[in-house]
Design an enzyme around this catalytic site. Structure first.
Site, PDB file in Angstrom:
ATOM      1  N   ASP A   1       0.652  -1.055   0.333  1.00 39.77           N
ATOM      2  CA  ASP A   1      -0.070  -0.580  -0.401  1.00 39.77           C
ATOM      3  C   ASP A   1       0.697   1.083   0.129  1.00 39.77           C
ATOM      4  O   ASP A   1       1.774   1.530   0.392  1.00 39.77           O
ATOM      5  CB  ASP A   1      -0.739   0.119   1.188  1.00 39.77           C
ATOM      6  CG  ASP A   1      -2.371  -0.972   1.406  1.00 39.77           C
ATOM      7  OD1 ASP A   1      -2.015  -1.237   0.216  1.00 39.77           O
ATOM      8  OD2 ASP A   1      -2.218  -1.806   2.256  1.00 39.77           O
ATOM      9  N   ALA A   2       0.581   2.371  -0.200  1.00 40.15           N
ATOM     10  CA  ALA A   2       0.830   3.597  -0.740  1.00 40.15           C
ATOM     11  C   ALA A   2       1.580   4.048   0.711  1.00 40.15           C
ATOM     12  O   ALA A   2       2.452   5.007   0.907  1.00 40.15           O
ATOM     13  CB  ALA A   2       0.416   4.949  -0.888  1.00 40.15           C
TER      14      ALA A   2
END
Ligand code: URA
Length: 229
Positions: A101-102
């Site tokens: 994920d970011a």
């Protein structure tokens, strides 16, 4: 491998340029003119552009320490792709074997060898991934057992596969899972009433994140590559 990809891999040409050559009938595979870019070829095929034999460049295998606010994608979205860190030729022709994920940091493996990355990504291969997880609430004594037995994630048909949880501190754990469902670690902790506030991937199979600065990368050693052959 697709023929257009093979041409890119063994020349300086972009995918679009390779497709143009194919359309013009300038590419032969085993002495036959091929125009379909999706034709599957192997390194031992005789592939020529304008009569000149192509030799595939060796596949590349990279580990990168992903910072937050970057994404594991070949196109930039809200955040830039981690591939921008690779100051090498044709970095965007490579792909990422297992997304983060970011807001997750840690180990990312990048390659242009689809068969190799399949051994990491495919659920059938049960490749182990270990995450260091920081939690909002103190770890409950029964969480390790729940994760070992599998928990029900919202919207999923099956329980999660057995996972191994190791307590590091009241709000810090190491979690090893063998699948890679969307937001899996965050959803597993949500399923037991906790919340992930920090997430970092430490290893994939036998490959451990080296002491790289955020955004730094290096080529894998042949032993590391061999983990997934
Ligand atoms: N699980 C998550 O929830 N996020 C990641 O980035 C990786 C695993």
């Amino acid at each position: 491998m697709r023929l257009d990809k093979f041409i890119c891999k063994s020349t300086e040409l972009t995918r679009t340029e390779a497709k143009k050559l194919l359309k013009k009938g300038e590419v032969t595979v085993n002495n036959e003119i091929i125009t379909n870019p999706a034709t599957q070829v192997h390194e031992n095929n005789d592939i020529r552009v304008d009569g000149r034999a192509l030799v595939a460049r060796k596949s590349r295998y990279i580990m990168l320490h992903k910072p937050i606010d970057t994404i594991c994608s070949n196109v930039d979205e809200l955040y830039p792709s981690v591939l921008h860190f690779l100051d090498i030729d044709k970095a965007f022709d490579m792909h990422i074997a297992g997304r983060l994920d970011a807001d997750t940091t840690g180990l990312v493996l990048i390659t242009d060898d689809g068969r190799w990355s399949h051994n990491i990504i495919s659920p059938k291969k049960s490749c182990k991934k270990t995450y260091r997880v920081w939690l909002r609430d103190i770890l409950q004594p029964d969480t390790a057992e729940k994760f070992a037995n599998g928990v029900q994630l919202q919207g999923e048909k099956d329980l999660t596969r057995p996972a191994v949880l190791e307590r590091v501190a009241p709000k810090e754990v190491l979690l090893t899972i063998t699948e890679g469902k969307y937001h899996q670690v965050k959803r597993m902790f949500a399923a037991v009433g906790n919340k992930v506030v920090g997430l970092h991937r430490e290893s994939i199979g036998g490959v451990k994140l080296d002491e790289l600065e955020l955004g730094e990368w290096r080529y894998l050693t042949s032993d590391e590559v061999a983990n997934f052959l």
